[in-house]
Enzyme design. Structure first.
Site, PDB file in Angstrom:
ATOM      1  N   ALA A 177      -2.970  -6.384   0.073  1.00 44.41           N
ATOM      2  CA  ALA A 177      -3.624  -7.685   0.370  1.00 44.41           C
ATOM      3  C   ALA A 177      -3.286  -8.098   1.917  1.00 44.41           C
ATOM      4  O   ALA A 177      -5.003  -9.141   2.342  1.00 44.41           O
ATOM      5  CB  ALA A 177      -2.883  -8.565  -0.814  1.00 44.41           C
ATOM      6  N   GLY A 189       0.986  -1.389  -0.109  1.00 43.38           N
ATOM      7  CA  GLY A 189      -0.249   0.236   0.185  1.00 43.38           C
ATOM      8  C   GLY A 189       0.618   1.464  -0.146  1.00 43.38           C
ATOM      9  O   GLY A 189       0.376   2.298  -0.876  1.00 43.38           O
ATOM     10  N   CYS A 227       1.127  11.712  23.221  1.00 42.44           N
ATOM     11  CA  CYS A 227       2.830  12.670  24.253  1.00 42.44           C
ATOM     12  C   CYS A 227       3.371  12.816  23.473  1.00 42.44           C
ATOM     13  O   CYS A 227       3.694  12.628  22.493  1.00 42.44           O
ATOM     14  CB  CYS A 227       3.231  11.144  25.036  1.00 42.44           C
ATOM     15  SG  CYS A 227       5.346  11.194  25.366  1.00 42.44           S
TER      16      CYS A 227
HETATM   17  N1  PLP Z   1      -2.201   3.058   4.863  1.00 41.89           N
HETATM   18  C1  PLP Z   1      -2.736   2.901   5.642  1.00 41.89           C
HETATM   19  C2  PLP Z   1      -4.179   3.250   6.032  1.00 41.89           C
HETATM   20  C3  PLP Z   1      -2.492   1.825   6.371  1.00 41.89           C
HETATM   21  O1  PLP Z   1      -3.552   1.277   7.927  1.00 41.89           O
HETATM   22  C4  PLP Z   1      -1.494   0.798   6.322  1.00 41.89           C
HETATM   23  C5  PLP Z   1      -0.884  -0.108   7.271  1.00 41.89           C
HETATM   24  O2  PLP Z   1      -0.948  -0.568   7.828  1.00 41.89           O
HETATM   25  C6  PLP Z   1      -0.350   1.224   5.119  1.00 41.89           C
HETATM   26  C7  PLP Z   1      -1.016   3.228   4.420  1.00 41.89           C
HETATM   27  C8  PLP Z   1       0.289   0.885   4.534  1.00 41.89           C
HETATM   28  O3  PLP Z   1      -0.077  -0.113   3.981  1.00 41.89           O
HETATM   29  P1  PLP Z   1       1.511  -1.541   2.916  1.00 41.89           P
HETATM   30  O4  PLP Z   1       1.848  -2.245   4.812  1.00 41.89           O
HETATM   31  O5  PLP Z   1       0.725  -1.980   2.430  1.00 41.89           O
HETATM   32  O6  PLP Z   1       2.644  -0.345   3.092  1.00 41.89           O
END
Ligand code: PLP
Length: 380
Positions: free
Chosen positions: A199, A70, A328
């Site tokens: 995924a 992602g 914090c």
């Molecule tokens: N965006 C959001 C909202 C996420 O929660 C995450 C992962 O926790 C990511 C992006 C990043 O995804 P990836 O782990 O596939 O790089």
């Protein structure tokens, strides 16, 4: 009991997904760029996966670009749009995942754009009137606002945001990592130029994701090299990952209604039991509001206590895996940037329970019991 309530971090692989992947780990090893039979067989699997994903989100196959995760898809959308289209202004929010926040800040640091942060209230609800104000005074803007917040579970109204962006001709990217596979996205309805999937957030493998890139949206590649992914993302494809990604999304859509009902039931049970067992318990953001939060995530705010620093550790030794987060603003541990942006009380403890189709009501009861035991030990 050994329970896992950290599904927003990652989910276990579905055995059906593993079955779909195995032939591509064991037998079908060809390079999809090779023109011989071994290569063509694997190429066909990638193109089928692309078609499956496109069909599920109502896109065209050519609009799906496979990535390593992602985070890469977020970077590709942001760097690609801003640099290719010469956009000079960006809008995001302090509540975004670092995959977006740090990417937008990197673009600002490189001098590509100036950045505006959208206002939000103490519960993390975005101020869409402010979005209009910003867009009215800044032409050529790249807007990046997530669908569901990974820490709080807050759901943003991306349909309304898309409509506003369309009125001002802004490019709209929405980080849908936490909602892909949990809600039905329809890119024909939503006025977004980019959506993202990863995924491992919906029982697929780690190390593979995709970017939906609206047709006609020109963006330069982030990774240069060979001509894979129609020159949009170089590098030999993660074939078994891509096959697993498509299978996982297919299963998620097939079983979505039943899973949503099951998981929402677990979340309601958590809320009810926590309220009954722990005095002064609260919920961060709109986490406890079923109409405005992601059903897989519950962000719990615990009353001030000496125990809060050891919260995660104490749950872990009792075999409950969760994520924490604290507000914090000083010292080496800067805490959660999301809770800090909400000005959350640093003396309160935070736990994020995130659930999947594999969790059970008994696991909820066990986790609440472990937490309640700790608080019962605190002198009044
Ligand atoms: N965006 C959001 C909202 C996420 O929660 C995450 C992962 O926790 C990511 C992006 C990043 O995804 P990836 O782990 O596939 O790089």
């Amino acid at each position: 009991m050994n329970v896992y309530f950290d599904n927003a971090a990652t989910t276990p692989l579905d055995p059906e997904v593993l079955d779909a992947m195995l032939p591509f780990l064991q037998n079908h090893f060809g390079n999809p760029s090779s023109i011989h039979g071994h290569g063509r067989q694997v190429r066909a699997a990638i193109e089928n996966a692309r078609k499956t994903i496109a069909h599920l989100i109502n896109a065209a196959p050519a609009e799906i670009v496979f990535t390593s995760c992602g985070t890469e898809a977020d970077n590709y959308a942001a760097f690609g749009s801003v640099r290719t289209l010469g956009l000079r202004h960006g809008i995001t929010s302090q509540l975004e995942h670092h995959a977006v926040l740090h990417t937008m800040q990197a673009l600002e640091k490189c001098g590509d754009l100036t950045l505006s942060y959208l206002r939000h209230d103490a519960q993390g609800r975005l101020d869409l009137a402010h979005l209009e104000e910003l867009l009215a005074t800044h032409p050529r803007t790249f807007v990046s606002l997530m669908h569901a917040n990974n820490e709080l579970g807050n759901l943003n109204d991306i349909a309304a945001i898309g409509d506003i962006c369309a009125r001002y001709d802004a490019v709209f990217h929405t980080d849908t990592v936490q909602t892909m596979g949990h809600y039905r996205h329809d890119v024909q309805q939503l006025k977004a130029h980019f959506l993202v999937g990863s995924a491992h957030k919906f029982h697929g493998p780690k190390g593979v994701g995709f970017l939906y890139r609206r047709s006609g949206q020109t963006v330069d590649a982030l990774i240069h090299g060979g001509s894979q992914e129609r020159n949009q993302r170089a590098g030999t494809e993660n074939v078994y990952g891509i096959v697993g990604l498509a299978k996982a999304l297919e299963i998620a859509y097939r079983d979505m209604a039943a899973h949503q009902q099951h998981i929402q039931g677990l979340k309601d049970r958590f809320i009810e039991k926590l309220r009954a067992e722990i005095d002064g318990v609260e919920f961060n953001g709109t986490s406890a509001d079923a109409d405005h939060s992601l059903y897989t995530v519950l962000s719990v705010s615990l009353p001030p206590s000496d125990l809060n620093e050891m919260l995660l550790f104490n749950l872990d030794i009792n075999h409950v895996s969760v994520s924490g987060g604290s507000a914090c603003t000083s010292g080496a541990n800067a805490g959660s940037h999301v809770l800090n942006a909400l000005n959350a009380d640093p003396n309160r403890g935070t736990i994020r329970f995130s659930m999947s189709k594999y969790n059970t009501p008994e696991e909820v009861d066990y986790a609440v019991e472990q937490l309640a035991k700790m608080y019962r030990r605190v002198p009044a």
